[in-house]
Every structure is written in C-alpha cells, then in structure tokens.
Design a protein around this motif. Structure first.
Motif, mmCIF file in Angstrom:
data_model
loop_
_atom_site.group_PDB
_atom_site.id
_atom_site.type_symbol
_atom_site.label_atom_id
_atom_site.label_comp_id
_atom_site.label_asym_id
_atom_site.label_seq_id
_atom_site.Cartn_x
_atom_site.Cartn_y
_atom_site.Cartn_z
ATOM 1 N N GLY A 272 3.110 5.518 -27.002
ATOM 2 C CA GLY A 272 3.709 4.319 -26.369
ATOM 3 C C GLY A 272 3.133 2.981 -27.283
ATOM 4 O O GLY A 272 2.777 3.074 -28.470
ATOM 5 N N ASP A 273 3.204 1.874 -26.624
ATOM 6 C CA ASP A 273 2.631 0.648 -27.453
ATOM 7 C C ASP A 273 1.192 0.795 -27.864
ATOM 8 O O ASP A 273 0.203 1.340 -27.090
ATOM 9 N N ILE A 274 0.613 0.439 -28.994
ATOM 10 C CA ILE A 274 -0.380 0.671 -29.580
ATOM 11 C C ILE A 274 -1.243 -0.865 -29.459
ATOM 12 O O ILE A 274 -0.672 -1.678 -30.158
ATOM 13 N N VAL A 275 -2.295 -0.730 -28.853
ATOM 14 C CA VAL A 275 -3.166 -2.033 -28.773
ATOM 15 C C VAL A 275 -4.165 -2.197 -29.818
ATOM 16 O O VAL A 275 -5.210 -0.952 -29.606
ATOM 17 N N LEU A 276 -4.268 -3.121 -30.547
ATOM 18 C CA LEU A 276 -5.584 -3.338 -31.577
ATOM 19 C C LEU A 276 -6.378 -4.556 -31.553
ATOM 20 O O LEU A 276 -5.461 -5.560 -31.053
ATOM 21 N N GLY A 277 -7.654 -4.942 -31.963
ATOM 22 C CA GLY A 277 -8.124 -6.132 -31.944
ATOM 23 C C GLY A 277 -9.290 -5.923 -32.944
ATOM 24 O O GLY A 277 -9.724 -4.892 -33.138
ATOM 25 N N SER A 278 -9.985 -7.095 -33.075
ATOM 26 C CA SER A 278 -11.252 -7.170 -34.021
ATOM 27 C C SER A 278 -11.882 -8.326 -33.905
ATOM 28 O O SER A 278 -11.154 -9.449 -33.496
ATOM 29 N N ASP A 279 -13.036 -8.732 -34.098
ATOM 30 C CA ASP A 279 -13.830 -9.716 -34.049
ATOM 31 C C ASP A 279 -14.753 -9.776 -35.074
ATOM 32 O O ASP A 279 -15.818 -8.870 -34.979
ATOM 33 N N GLY A 280 -14.505 -10.306 -36.330
ATOM 34 C CA GLY A 280 -15.527 -10.134 -37.468
ATOM 35 C C GLY A 280 -17.010 -10.909 -37.257
ATOM 36 O O GLY A 280 -17.598 -10.729 -38.113
ATOM 37 N N SER A 281 -16.680 -11.787 -36.111
ATOM 38 C CA SER A 281 -18.385 -12.490 -36.197
ATOM 39 C C SER A 281 -19.207 -11.610 -35.525
ATOM 40 O O SER A 281 -20.345 -11.750 -35.688
ATOM 41 N N LEU A 282 -18.859 -10.298 -35.359
ATOM 42 C CA LEU A 282 -19.786 -9.380 -34.701
ATOM 43 C C LEU A 282 -20.087 -8.213 -35.918
ATOM 44 O O LEU A 282 -20.363 -6.959 -35.556
ATOM 45 N N ARG A 283 -19.816 -8.521 -37.063
ATOM 46 C CA ARG A 283 -19.569 -7.692 -38.164
ATOM 47 C C ARG A 283 -20.968 -6.932 -38.294
ATOM 48 O O ARG A 283 -21.231 -5.755 -38.795
ATOM 49 N N ASP A 284 -22.170 -7.667 -37.817
ATOM 50 C CA ASP A 284 -23.576 -7.093 -38.282
ATOM 51 C C ASP A 284 -23.952 -6.148 -37.094
ATOM 52 O O ASP A 284 -24.910 -5.539 -37.370
ATOM 53 N N LEU A 285 -23.161 -5.852 -36.161
ATOM 54 C CA LEU A 285 -23.586 -5.103 -35.193
ATOM 55 C C LEU A 285 -23.719 -3.375 -35.501
ATOM 56 O O LEU A 285 -24.414 -2.645 -35.110
ATOM 57 N N ILE A 286 -22.723 -3.063 -36.522
ATOM 58 C CA ILE A 286 -22.445 -1.923 -36.920
ATOM 59 C C ILE A 286 -22.059 -2.023 -38.436
ATOM 60 O O ILE A 286 -21.075 -2.585 -38.872
ATOM 61 N N THR A 287 -23.027 -1.425 -39.319
ATOM 62 C CA THR A 287 -23.027 -1.994 -40.675
ATOM 63 C C THR A 287 -23.895 -1.192 -41.633
ATOM 64 O O THR A 287 -24.978 -0.571 -41.311
ATOM 65 N N ILE A 288 -23.346 -1.005 -42.950
ATOM 66 C CA ILE A 288 -24.172 -0.621 -43.813
ATOM 67 C C ILE A 288 -24.582 -1.930 -44.654
ATOM 68 O O ILE A 288 -23.591 -2.552 -45.519
ATOM 69 N N PRO A 289 -25.767 -2.649 -44.750
ATOM 70 C CA PRO A 289 -26.090 -3.805 -45.132
ATOM 71 C C PRO A 289 -25.825 -3.928 -46.590
ATOM 72 O O PRO A 289 -25.282 -5.008 -47.305
ATOM 73 N N ALA A 290 -25.997 -2.903 -47.521
ATOM 74 C CA ALA A 290 -26.107 -3.296 -48.938
ATOM 75 C C ALA A 290 -25.186 -2.189 -49.712
ATOM 76 O O ALA A 290 -24.679 -0.999 -48.827
ATOM 77 N N GLY A 291 -24.579 -2.450 -50.740
ATOM 78 C CA GLY A 291 -23.691 -1.393 -51.342
ATOM 79 C C GLY A 291 -22.489 -1.937 -51.860
ATOM 80 O O GLY A 291 -21.461 -1.237 -52.416
ATOM 81 N N GLY A 292 -22.270 -3.075 -51.249
ATOM 82 C CA GLY A 292 -20.881 -3.652 -51.574
ATOM 83 C C GLY A 292 -20.776 -4.791 -52.235
ATOM 84 O O GLY A 292 -21.889 -5.088 -52.917
ATOM 85 N N SER A 293 -20.113 -5.731 -52.693
ATOM 86 C CA SER A 293 -19.893 -6.934 -53.323
ATOM 87 C C SER A 293 -20.925 -8.058 -52.904
ATOM 88 O O SER A 293 -21.312 -8.915 -53.460
#
Length: 333
Positions: free
Chosen positions: A178-199
């Motif tokens: 059926g229809d697929i529902v998606l969403g995101s909120d980048g303001s909450l990016r620090d809730l689940i993270t690997i803090p280092a290792g990226g640019s």
C-alpha cells in the motif's frame, strides 16, 4: 488495475554467535533482570571477527531470491548503518557476490528506518516501470560500532540481515504494497549518532570514544512511540483498515516497552504483534524483514493477513507501510 510493487520472496539470516544477558553481566555492570525488564531482550546474535555486513546481506539476499524462485533482480538496494567500508558502498559488492555484476546497486542510510526507506525506493522503481524486480536487503553488524563497556547500547543491539524480493504486479494481488509513509526531523540528529568519523568531526585517533554509537534513551523512546504511531495510523488510514483489520503489527524491534506502547496507541493487542527481539535484539535496518520472516515461519503471519509495518531510526527518520501477506516459502532467521 493500478501497477504495484508485490512482495514475492523473503530471506533472513543471523550469525551463529549468541551473546546472552548472563554473558554480558560477566563483563559489564548489568544483570539479566535489568536488561530483560527494560528491553525484553534475553540474547542477541553477533558476528565473529572478520565477518562483515556484506556477509550477512549475501546470505539473506540469496535466501530471498530462492524464496521468490528467481536468480537475479533489476537492481539491488541495501539498507545499512554499518557498511563494510566508509567508501565504497557495500551494495555493489553484495550484488556481485550474488551473481548480479552490472546491476545497479546502492546503499540507503536511514538507520533503523532504512528498510522502509528502501521499500519506498523499490516501490517507486517498480510502480514507475523502471524495474520489474528489486532485491531489497536490510543488514547491520551493529556490534562492530558499539563501545565494549557501554551498558546503554551493547545489551540492546544484535547483528543480522533480512531481505525481500519485490516484483511489478497489480494492486489487488497478495503481497502488494500500500502507500508508504515516510518522515524525518534533522533537528533531532543528535539523539542517535556516531559523533565522530565523518566530515563534520573526523576521528582524533583509533581509540576516539566519539567513534562509537551513542543514543539518548529517554527522548528516543518518546519520539519513537510518537512517530511510529502517527506514521502507522496514516498508513492504515490510506489502506482503509480499521484497527481490528490489522492481523499483524510488525514494528521495529527496538524495545519491548516501545512495542507495547505503539500497539496500545494503535489498538492492536500484543497477540497480533510480531516479536522476535527477545532472541535477536535490535537489528537496526534488518529488524522489520527479520520480524516478518520469523512471524511467517512461526505461522503468526499467514497468507492473506494484513500486515502493518512501522519503524523509527536515527536522523531522525520514521516510516510505515501496509501489505497483505502472500503465499511464499519462508525460512525464519
């Protein structure tokens, strides 16, 4: 009849290594009771040194292809947070090892919502007529990114892979999405993270503690329940289903308390909820396809059943989808 993506094969795999709560309590400040009462997890599967996400994905992908009775697909999508390497993507290697050299293949990064994001991507290719068959795999070796003594994360996560084959079909067929529902909120990016290792913040060295996965448990719990419930309600509304018509709720296997809270808000009894986290833990992007495979193999999910899927992950991201379960051969994890 409207063109649709139809699930026609499924495969699952978890590594053989079992880590029980008792084993964890011997090496860190925790107990079996503490873990079980807070998460519902008794044990989890973990990879041996030298085993990577691609190894899990290849087994699950091959099982899904066998379930569908096919040898290949027009494209391969791998949802993962633990690619074999930061570069290149892991999906092309998985495709090649499955005998599909030359087929388009790419990774999707949406953490525990990754399978649903991959499902939406596959759905777009199939309904748009760009592909006739897609292999979608969710695979993670989360044990490789956890701090060895972090009792807030190590007891929760396990390793595994689940895969589905989707083909172009019609919307009234068993297995049709059926229809697929998606969403995101980048303001909450620090809730689940690997803090280092990226640019943004490179690793300071091989022992940088910020190179491990970190999660803020209480707000994650709250947002997970809210977002998974809302997305599932919207997907169910678009499908025209009442709560009573949901035969199986397949929610991301993050925490038993989260499953209970989401089910209660959706008015779906726990007897109609797929639950396998007690023996595999939170397997991130593999969670939903593993739960689907196990529920079908155990007889909880039967041909014609209406399944409601929902997940929440880092980013933060969330999603939900519906499908009627097809008559396909299934081997549990």
């Amino acid at each position: 009849m409207k063109r649709a993506a139809v699930l026609c094969g499924i495969g699952a795999w978890v590594p053989p290594g079992v880590v029980t709560n008792e084993a964890l309590s011997a090496v860190m400040d925790t107990t079996d009771e503490w873990i079980r009462t807070r998460t519902g997890i008794r044990e989890r599967r973990v990879v041996e040194p030298g085993t990577a996400t691609s190894d899990l994905a290849v087994v699950a992908g091959r099982r899904a292809l066998d379930s569908a009775g096919v040898k290949s697909a027009d494209l391969v999508i791998l949802a993962t947070t633990t690619p074999d390497h930061p570069c290149p993507a892991t999906a092309p290697d998985v495709a090649a090892r499955l005998g599909m050299t030359g087929v388009p293949a790419w990774d999707v990064a949406a953490v525990c919502s990754g399978f649903l994001y991959g499902l939406a991507t596959a759905n777009a290719f199939l309904t748009g007529g760009t592909a006739e068959r897609v292999l979608l795999i969710g695979a993670d070796a989360f044990s490789t990114i956890l701090a060895p003594n972090d009792r807030s994360t190590r007891p929760i996560f396990g390793d595994g892979a689940g895969a589905v084959v989707l083909r172009a079909g019609e919307s009234d067929e068993p297995g049709a999405l059926g229809d697929i529902v998606l969403g995101s909120d980048g303001s909450l990016r620090d809730l689940i993270t690997i803090p280092a290792g990226g640019s943004r913040t490179p690793l300071s060295g091989p022992d940088d503690p910020d190179g491990y996965f970190a999660m803020q448990g209480k707000p994650v719990f709250r947002h997970a329940v809210t977002r998974m419930t809302a997305a599932a309600q919207e997907a169910r509304r678009r499908a025209g289903w009442s709560a009573e018509e949901v035969d199986c709720l397949v929610a991301h296997q993050a925490n038993y308390r989260i499953l209970q809270a989401v089910a209660a808000k959706l008015d779906v009894p726990m007897t109609r909820c797929a639950v396998n986290l007690d023996r595999v833990g939170n397997t991130a992007a593999a969670s939903i396809p593993l739960a689907l495979a196990d529920a079908a193999a155990d007889g909880q999910l039967k041909t014609g059943h209406r399944a409601l899927l929902t997940a929440f992950g880092g980013g933060v991201t969330w999603g939900a989808a519906t499908l009627t379960w097809p008559d396909i051969p299934v081997e549990g994890s």
